[in-house]
Design a protein around this motif. Structure first.
Motif, PDB file in Angstrom:
ATOM      1  N   ALA A 226      18.934  68.234   2.764  1.00  0.00           N
ATOM      2  CA  ALA A 226      18.851  69.698   3.425  1.00  0.00           C
ATOM      3  C   ALA A 226      17.731  69.213   4.809  1.00  0.00           C
ATOM      4  N   LYS A 227      17.919  68.383   5.488  1.00  0.00           N
ATOM      5  CA  LYS A 227      17.225  68.305   6.955  1.00  0.00           C
ATOM      6  C   LYS A 227      18.060  68.335   8.014  1.00  0.00           C
ATOM      7  N   VAL A 228      17.600  68.586   9.218  1.00  0.00           N
ATOM      8  CA  VAL A 228      18.477  68.650  10.583  1.00  0.00           C
ATOM      9  C   VAL A 228      17.636  67.757  11.250  1.00  0.00           C
ATOM     10  N   LEU A 229      18.498  66.949  12.279  1.00  0.00           N
ATOM     11  CA  LEU A 229      18.191  65.973  13.320  1.00  0.00           C
ATOM     12  C   LEU A 229      17.701  66.577  14.614  1.00  0.00           C
ATOM     13  N   LEU A 230      16.627  66.464  14.877  1.00  0.00           N
ATOM     14  CA  LEU A 230      16.161  66.918  16.269  1.00  0.00           C
ATOM     15  C   LEU A 230      15.500  65.824  17.102  1.00  0.00           C
ATOM     16  N   ILE A 231      15.246  66.141  18.309  1.00  0.00           N
ATOM     17  CA  ILE A 231      14.604  65.301  19.088  1.00  0.00           C
ATOM     18  C   ILE A 231      13.293  66.259  19.594  1.00  0.00           C
ATOM     19  N   GLN A 232      12.564  65.524  20.100  1.00  0.00           N
ATOM     20  CA  GLN A 232      11.129  66.232  20.766  1.00  0.00           C
ATOM     21  C   GLN A 232      11.116  65.317  21.931  1.00  0.00           C
ATOM     22  N   TRP A 233      10.651  65.996  23.023  1.00  0.00           N
ATOM     23  CA  TRP A 233      10.674  65.470  24.393  1.00  0.00           C
ATOM     24  C   TRP A 233       9.228  65.185  24.591  1.00  0.00           C
TER      25      TRP A 233
ATOM     26  N   GLU B 113      15.660  51.102  17.197  1.00  0.00           N
ATOM     27  CA  GLU B 113      15.097  51.351  18.557  1.00  0.00           C
ATOM     28  C   GLU B 113      15.960  50.735  19.698  1.00  0.00           C
ATOM     29  N   GLY B 114      15.458  51.522  20.932  1.00  0.00           N
ATOM     30  CA  GLY B 114      15.978  50.877  21.971  1.00  0.00           C
ATOM     31  C   GLY B 114      17.310  51.649  22.411  1.00  0.00           C
ATOM     32  N   THR B 115      17.634  52.669  22.027  1.00  0.00           N
ATOM     33  CA  THR B 115      18.946  53.337  22.286  1.00  0.00           C
ATOM     34  C   THR B 115      18.696  54.251  23.240  1.00  0.00           C
ATOM     35  N   GLN B 116      17.574  54.793  23.670  1.00  0.00           N
ATOM     36  CA  GLN B 116      17.476  55.633  24.718  1.00  0.00           C
ATOM     37  C   GLN B 116      17.577  55.305  26.243  1.00  0.00           C
ATOM     38  N   GLN B 117      18.009  55.940  27.081  1.00  0.00           N
ATOM     39  CA  GLN B 117      18.031  55.528  28.446  1.00  0.00           C
ATOM     40  C   GLN B 117      16.578  55.482  28.929  1.00  0.00           C
ATOM     41  N   GLU B 118      16.563  55.033  30.095  1.00  0.00           N
ATOM     42  CA  GLU B 118      15.185  54.860  30.874  1.00  0.00           C
ATOM     43  C   GLU B 118      14.628  56.268  30.936  1.00  0.00           C
ATOM     44  N   ASN B 119      14.923  57.142  31.470  1.00  0.00           N
ATOM     45  CA  ASN B 119      14.555  58.476  31.725  1.00  0.00           C
ATOM     46  C   ASN B 119      14.286  59.461  30.453  1.00  0.00           C
ATOM     47  N   GLU B 120      14.658  58.992  29.196  1.00  0.00           N
ATOM     48  CA  GLU B 120      14.857  59.459  28.107  1.00  0.00           C
ATOM     49  C   GLU B 120      13.663  59.143  27.106  1.00  0.00           C
ATOM     50  N   GLU B 121      12.699  60.317  26.893  1.00  0.00           N
ATOM     51  CA  GLU B 121      11.370  60.054  26.258  1.00  0.00           C
ATOM     52  C   GLU B 121      11.363  60.917  25.012  1.00  0.00           C
ATOM     53  N   PHE B 122      12.312  60.496  23.968  1.00  0.00           N
ATOM     54  CA  PHE B 122      12.418  61.549  23.007  1.00  0.00           C
ATOM     55  C   PHE B 122      11.687  61.083  21.551  1.00  0.00           C
ATOM     56  N   ASP B 123      11.197  61.808  20.807  1.00  0.00           N
ATOM     57  CA  ASP B 123      10.884  61.300  19.417  1.00  0.00           C
ATOM     58  C   ASP B 123      11.765  61.868  18.667  1.00  0.00           C
ATOM     59  N   THR B 124      12.203  61.176  17.494  1.00  0.00           N
ATOM     60  CA  THR B 124      13.469  61.677  16.627  1.00  0.00           C
ATOM     61  C   THR B 124      12.606  62.184  15.315  1.00  0.00           C
ATOM     62  N   ILE B 125      13.015  63.540  15.085  1.00  0.00           N
ATOM     63  CA  ILE B 125      12.353  63.922  13.848  1.00  0.00           C
ATOM     64  C   ILE B 125      13.767  64.849  12.978  1.00  0.00           C
ATOM     65  N   TRP B 126      13.396  65.031  11.797  1.00  0.00           N
ATOM     66  CA  TRP B 126      14.256  65.462  10.837  1.00  0.00           C
ATOM     67  C   TRP B 126      13.328  66.713  10.176  1.00  0.00           C
ATOM     68  N   VAL B 127      13.900  67.801  10.142  1.00  0.00           N
ATOM     69  CA  VAL B 127      13.241  69.061  10.005  1.00  0.00           C
ATOM     70  C   VAL B 127      14.034  69.624   8.860  1.00  0.00           C
TER      71      VAL B 127
END
Length: 174
Positions: free
Chosen positions: A28-35, A129-143
């Motif tokens: 019962a968690k949802v995947l989010l990204i944090q810039w 790891e390493g899936t983000q493009q150069e300008n993407e600086e996201f952390d992955t979180i499950w909420v």
């Protein structure tokens, strides 16, 4: 029909994006990204590549931004889409993988059209790891599902996530 009911945009004036509300039904968690730059929380989304389907875009962009592979989750929902009788599907569609929402934004004179899907993923799986493009600086979180609306930074994302969670409520395990 008045003139405000119609708009025409040529290819150089719009972009198509797709994203997901990705849910781990078992936890019962949802995947989010944090810039990292701003601390803002988003649903993952991104631009469609040439020749790519909307569904493929939604899954690829979610994977690229989060490092988590996902699959679209067929759900029961109301839609104005027609049912193809040539593939032998009855008019009573129980579970479909169609967009649950479409959002429009105008930025710097360009129209952005975003198609939103419901997907499922595994919150216990380590992110690639390493899936983000150069300008993407996201952390992955499950909420946790009950914290998603209060965590997301923008009203549109909150409304989309809330709709997705309402559509799959019966599938969520306590």
């Amino acid at each position: 029909m008045n003139s405000t009911d119609r708009q025409l945009h040529f290819s150089e004036t719009f972009v198509i994006s797709c994203g997901t509300v990705t849910i781990d039904i078992h936890t019962a968690k949802v995947l989010l990204i944090q810039w990292r730059r701003t601390g803002e929380y988003f649903l993952p989304k991104g631009r469609k590549d040439i020749g790519e389907s909307l569904e493929e875009t939604a899954m690829r962009e979610t994977y690229e931004e989060t490092g988590i592979p996902v699959q679209l989750l067929p759900i029961k929902m109301q839609t104005l889409a027609t049912v193809s009788t040539r593939i032998g599907v009855s008019q009573e569609v129980e579970r479909i993988s169609e967009p649950i929402a479409v959002a429009q934004r105008v930025s710097e004179g360009k129209l952005k059209i975003i198609f939103w899907y419901v997907a499922q993923g595994d919150s216990n799986r380590a992110r690639v790891e390493g899936t983000q493009q150069e300008n993407e600086e996201f952390d992955t979180i499950w909420v946790a599902v009950d914290k998603v609306a209060s965590t997301l930074s923008f009203e549109d994302d909150r409304r989309i996530a809330t709709r997705a969670l309402n559509l799959i409520h019966s599938k969520l395990e306590p």
